[in-house]
Design a protein around this motif. Structure first.
Motif, PDB file in Angstrom:
ATOM      1  N   ARG A 191       0.822  -1.213   0.000  1.00  0.00           N
ATOM      2  CA  ARG A 191       0.000   0.000   0.000  1.00  0.00           C
ATOM      3  C   ARG A 191       0.859   1.268   0.000  1.00  0.00           C
ATOM      4  N   LEU A 192       2.063   1.185   0.576  1.00  0.00           N
ATOM      5  CA  LEU A 192       2.859   2.389   0.805  1.00  0.00           C
ATOM      6  C   LEU A 192       3.860   2.703  -0.296  1.00  0.00           C
ATOM      7  N   VAL A 193       4.134   1.747  -1.196  1.00  0.00           N
ATOM      8  CA  VAL A 193       5.094   2.041  -2.272  1.00  0.00           C
ATOM      9  C   VAL A 193       4.354   2.724  -3.428  1.00  0.00           C
ATOM     10  N   PRO A 194       5.004   3.696  -4.085  1.00  0.00           N
ATOM     11  CA  PRO A 194       4.313   4.448  -5.130  1.00  0.00           C
ATOM     12  C   PRO A 194       4.112   3.677  -6.431  1.00  0.00           C
ATOM     13  N   ASN A 195       5.003   2.742  -6.740  1.00  0.00           N
ATOM     14  CA  ASN A 195       4.898   1.974  -7.989  1.00  0.00           C
ATOM     15  C   ASN A 195       5.265   0.522  -7.671  1.00  0.00           C
ATOM     16  N   ILE A 196       4.250  -0.329  -7.627  1.00  0.00           N
ATOM     17  CA  ILE A 196       4.466  -1.713  -7.184  1.00  0.00           C
ATOM     18  C   ILE A 196       5.388  -2.469  -8.129  1.00  0.00           C
ATOM     19  N   GLN A 197       5.252  -2.272  -9.440  1.00  0.00           N
ATOM     20  CA  GLN A 197       6.076  -3.016 -10.389  1.00  0.00           C
ATOM     21  C   GLN A 197       7.549  -2.635 -10.265  1.00  0.00           C
ATOM     22  N   HIS A 198       7.828  -1.337 -10.136  1.00  0.00           N
ATOM     23  CA  HIS A 198       9.216  -0.907  -9.952  1.00  0.00           C
ATOM     24  C   HIS A 198       9.769  -1.413  -8.620  1.00  0.00           C
ATOM     25  N   PHE A 199       8.927  -1.420  -7.603  1.00  0.00           N
ATOM     26  CA  PHE A 199       9.340  -1.954  -6.306  1.00  0.00           C
ATOM     27  C   PHE A 199       9.703  -3.430  -6.427  1.00  0.00           C
ATOM     28  N   ARG A 200       8.876  -4.197  -7.115  1.00  0.00           N
ATOM     29  CA  ARG A 200       9.129  -5.629  -7.235  1.00  0.00           C
ATOM     30  C   ARG A 200      10.424  -5.917  -7.994  1.00  0.00           C
ATOM     31  N   THR A 201      10.637  -5.234  -9.098  1.00  0.00           N
ATOM     32  CA  THR A 201      11.862  -5.461  -9.871  1.00  0.00           C
ATOM     33  C   THR A 201      13.094  -5.090  -9.054  1.00  0.00           C
ATOM     34  N   THR A 202      13.030  -3.964  -8.352  1.00  0.00           N
ATOM     35  CA  THR A 202      14.171  -3.526  -7.538  1.00  0.00           C
ATOM     36  C   THR A 202      14.425  -4.488  -6.390  1.00  0.00           C
ATOM     37  N   LEU A 203      13.370  -4.930  -5.730  1.00  0.00           N
ATOM     38  CA  LEU A 203      13.539  -5.864  -4.617  1.00  0.00           C
ATOM     39  C   LEU A 203      14.099  -7.196  -5.108  1.00  0.00           C
ATOM     40  N   ARG A 204      13.624  -7.659  -6.241  1.00  0.00           N
ATOM     41  CA  ARG A 204      14.152  -8.910  -6.794  1.00  0.00           C
ATOM     42  C   ARG A 204      15.661  -8.783  -7.047  1.00  0.00           C
ATOM     43  N   CYS A 205      16.064  -7.622  -7.556  1.00  0.00           N
ATOM     44  CA  CYS A 205      17.491  -7.360  -7.797  1.00  0.00           C
ATOM     45  C   CYS A 205      18.273  -7.336  -6.488  1.00  0.00           C
ATOM     46  N   MET A 206      17.738  -6.654  -5.489  1.00  0.00           N
ATOM     47  CA  MET A 206      18.475  -6.505  -4.233  1.00  0.00           C
ATOM     48  C   MET A 206      18.576  -7.836  -3.488  1.00  0.00           C
ATOM     49  N   LYS A 207      17.572  -8.666  -3.566  1.00  0.00           N
ATOM     50  CA  LYS A 207      17.654  -9.987  -2.949  1.00  0.00           C
ATOM     51  C   LYS A 207      18.704 -10.836  -3.651  1.00  0.00           C
ATOM     52  N   TYR A 208      18.732 -10.756  -4.971  1.00  0.00           N
ATOM     53  CA  TYR A 208      19.742 -11.495  -5.737  1.00  0.00           C
ATOM     54  C   TYR A 208      21.134 -10.991  -5.379  1.00  0.00           C
ATOM     55  N   TRP A 209      21.284  -9.672  -5.292  1.00  0.00           N
ATOM     56  CA  TRP A 209      22.581  -9.079  -4.920  1.00  0.00           C
ATOM     57  C   TRP A 209      22.996  -9.535  -3.516  1.00  0.00           C
ATOM     58  N   ALA A 210      22.073  -9.496  -2.568  1.00  0.00           N
ATOM     59  CA  ALA A 210      22.399  -9.856  -1.190  1.00  0.00           C
ATOM     60  C   ALA A 210      22.823 -11.315  -1.084  1.00  0.00           C
ATOM     61  N   LYS A 211      22.198 -12.187  -1.835  1.00  0.00           N
ATOM     62  CA  LYS A 211      22.586 -13.595  -1.811  1.00  0.00           C
ATOM     63  C   LYS A 211      23.952 -13.794  -2.462  1.00  0.00           C
ATOM     64  N   ARG A 212      24.207 -13.087  -3.556  1.00  0.00           N
ATOM     65  CA  ARG A 212      25.503 -13.207  -4.226  1.00  0.00           C
ATOM     66  C   ARG A 212      26.636 -12.672  -3.350  1.00  0.00           C
ATOM     67  N   ARG A 213      26.344 -11.643  -2.569  1.00  0.00           N
ATOM     68  CA  ARG A 213      27.384 -11.029  -1.738  1.00  0.00           C
ATOM     69  C   ARG A 213      27.428 -11.621  -0.332  1.00  0.00           C
ATOM     70  N   GLY A 214      26.567 -12.600  -0.044  1.00  0.00           N
ATOM     71  CA  GLY A 214      26.627 -13.303   1.233  1.00  0.00           C
ATOM     72  C   GLY A 214      26.080 -12.541   2.415  1.00  0.00           C
ATOM     73  N   VAL A 215      25.092 -11.673   2.199  1.00  0.00           N
ATOM     74  CA  VAL A 215      24.519 -10.902   3.305  1.00  0.00           C
ATOM     75  C   VAL A 215      22.999 -11.097   3.386  1.00  0.00           C
ATOM     76  N   TYR A 216      22.525 -12.261   2.937  1.00  0.00           N
ATOM     77  CA  TYR A 216      21.091 -12.557   2.974  1.00  0.00           C
ATOM     78  C   TYR A 216      20.864 -13.705   3.950  1.00  0.00           C
ATOM     79  N   SER A 217      20.546 -13.389   5.189  1.00  0.00           N
ATOM     80  CA  SER A 217      20.263 -14.410   6.190  1.00  0.00           C
ATOM     81  C   SER A 217      19.908 -13.739   7.502  1.00  0.00           C
ATOM     82  N   ASN A 218      18.654 -13.801   7.878  1.00  0.00           N
ATOM     83  CA  ASN A 218      18.238 -13.211   9.143  1.00  0.00           C
ATOM     84  C   ASN A 218      18.794 -13.968  10.334  1.00  0.00           C
TER      85      ASN A 218
END
Length: 534
Positions: A191-218
């Motif tokens: 509800r709070l993001v201005p453009n859901i599609q741009h948010f989804r593409t960016t988040l997909r990229c950042m999750k991929y980046w975080a996994k590649r760089r080894g910083v994805y793990s709560n």
């Protein structure tokens, strides 16, 4: 806070976004239509199972036929699946919402567990009732499911239940509040993001980046899916008209300059006195909140810090990676680099000269899953204790995932932590870091597992870089060592000089000595012999 910029994309921004989307497609991050339909089918079957489960509970408790007919439960999704950024093989975070007479302890973790255990195509069923947010983990037709439970105070669950309605939060136990929070937060983000599609593409990229760089793990103290979603959503708010390539660049620019522990928030924190005494994040009132290093606040009531697991060591590593990402994006905008450089995998086993290896073994598959989950949840405490007991002079870098030695008998996995002396710290002749007591305390912590069984064991040992076992590498083949690390990575090689090191040996009594030492000419550390936990 108002947007930092409302500028739209330039032709160069659009071109970089097309290149980015092509990279994501080539990386296989998009789910096939067949798998998407399979997921929908699994969720539909799971919803029918919980509806039947609640009706059976009513029958068992002697309720009238009218109550049995009206009995209902519902399945909701949250996390990456609900946000629309899941990929092939991703698990599905699900929530079962049930009525007041369906208890968590007996009905959910016993009765529903037994029903799932007898359901065809349900495998690897693993209840975790002692978790901070109690969960039932299993695979349904090969798809991983994490199932939470929220017990509402009402007797009936309408089919059109709106869990964003705050009135359903009244008179709930803490575990139900935490379980509901995942769904409520996910919906509020969208509800709070201005453009859901741009948010989804960016988040997909950042999750991929975080996994590649080894910083994805709560669980190991980095950030998980919801944390990355909140960070990306805030950037989308600050640059509402930007396209994904620009949003990624601004992500690194903003968080490189962010002054933690100032919190990241998508909306103001509000208290709801009418809903009782549910605690919201507030370091002015709550002493525990003052210790949070990287607060990322959820937007739905009750607002909480989603990143309380972050430690000094993992914050340091993520800050270094943000800096590297910012440098690469600056090069991208000057056409001096490509997206491949940003998503280059971090060479964890080349970054340090010394590591701790934590082996987790059990006799059978079920025991190993339970034992592994317990040990994994405690590993963050080992990192914290090592740094605390050495006054921050010895730093740990936990690898976010485990590795399996297929050639080993029994059920086994191994975790690794990179070790290095604090960069820039003064050197002292013959200084030693004795962490024997730290390891013993970690052993005692792990041994507190209430479901421990014979054969569940853990071993902690020191390995040098040249001794890293081959099973950690793809195909069991160690890659050629790169000539140098890229700037911004926490490489002990690029930032620390070569030196002589000495290794303490096992004591005469047969007990393993656990020391880390360094000579005056080096700030590199060395760990010691194997420590066994029986």
């Amino acid at each position: 806070m108002e947007p930092l910029s409302t500028a739209g994309p330039t032709p160069a921004d659009l071109g970089r976004t097309r290149d980015l989307e092509k990279l994501l497609s080539n990386a296989g991050l998009n789910e096939s239509r067949e798998e998407a339909m399979k997921r929908e089918g699994v969720l539909g079957r799971l919803d029918q199972i919980v509806k039947s489960w609640v009706r059976q509970i009513c029958v068992n408790k002697g309720f009238s036929n009218e109550v049995v007919q009206e009995a209902n439960a519902k399945i909701f999704t949250f996390g990456s699946y609900r946000l629309g950024v899941h990929g092939p093989g991703s698990d599905i975070d699900t929530l079962c919402v049930g009525p007041s007479h369906a208890t968590r302890e007996e009905d959910f973790f016993v009765e529903l567990h037994n029903i799932l255990a007898e359901t065809e195509n349900v495998t690897e069923l693993n209840p975790v009732p002692e978790a901070h947010v109690p969960v039932m983990k299993f695979k349904f037709d090969g798809i991983s499911i994490d199932l939470l439970y929220a017990r509402l105070s009402s007797w009936t669950i309408p089919e059109d239940l709106d869990i964003s309605d705050e009135s359903i939060m009244q008179n709930l136990d803490e575990q139900s509040v935490l379980s509901l929070n995942g769904c409520r937060v996910t919906d509020q983000i969208l509800r709070l993001v201005p453009n859901i599609q741009h948010f989804r593409t960016t988040l997909r990229c950042m999750k991929y980046w975080a996994k590649r760089r080894g910083v994805y793990s709560n669980v190991t103290g980095f950030l998980g899916g919801i944390n990355w979603a909140l960070l990306v959503a805030r950037i989308c708010q600050l640059y509402p008209n930007a396209v994904p390539s620009t949003l990624i660049s601004r992500f690194f620019r903003v968080y490189t300059q962010w002054r933690w522990p100032n919190p990241v928030m998508l909306c103001p924190i509000e208290e709801r006195s009418s809903l009782g005494l549910l605690q919201v994040w507030d370091p002015r009132k709550n002493p525990r909140d003052k210790s949070h290093l990287m607060p990322i606040i959820t937007p739905a009531y009750p607002c909480m810090n989603s990143s309380y697991n972050v430690s000094t060591s993992t914050l340091r590593i993520m800050t270094q990676e943000f800096n590297r990402g910012n440098e690469v994006c600056e090069q991208l905008e000057m056409s001096r680099a490509t997206w491949d450089l940003l998503f280059e995998s971090f060479s964890f086993f080349e970054a340090y000269r010394n590591y701790l290896q934590i082996d987790v073994v059990a006799i059978d598959d079920c025991d190993h899953r339970c034992w592994k989950g317990w040990v994994e949840s405690r590993l963050r405490q080992l990192t914290l204790k090592v740094e605390k007991d050495t006054y921050g002079m010895l730093q740990c870098h936990p690898h976010p995932s485990d590795f399996v030695d297929m050639a080993r008998d029994g059920y086994h996995c191994a975790y690794f932590m990179g070790l290095q002396r604090k960069l820039g710290a003064p050197l002292h002749e013959g200084q030693q870091f004795d962490i024997r007591t730290t390891v013993e305390q970690f052993k005692l912590n792990v041994a507190a597992y209430t479901s421990w069984k014979q054969g569940m064991e853990i071993y902690v040992s020191h390995v040098r870089r040249k001794q890293i076992p081959l099973f950690v590498y793809p195909g069991g083949v160690k890659p050629a060592r790169p000539a140098r690390q890229h700037s911004g990575s926490p490489s002990s090689d690029s930032k620390q000089g070569d030196s002589r090191k000495r290794l303490t040996s096992a004591d005469p009594g047969g007990h393993c000595s656990k020391k880390i030492a360094s000579s005056s000419s080096s700030n590199q550390v060395v760990a010691a012999e194997e420590v066994e936990v029986s």
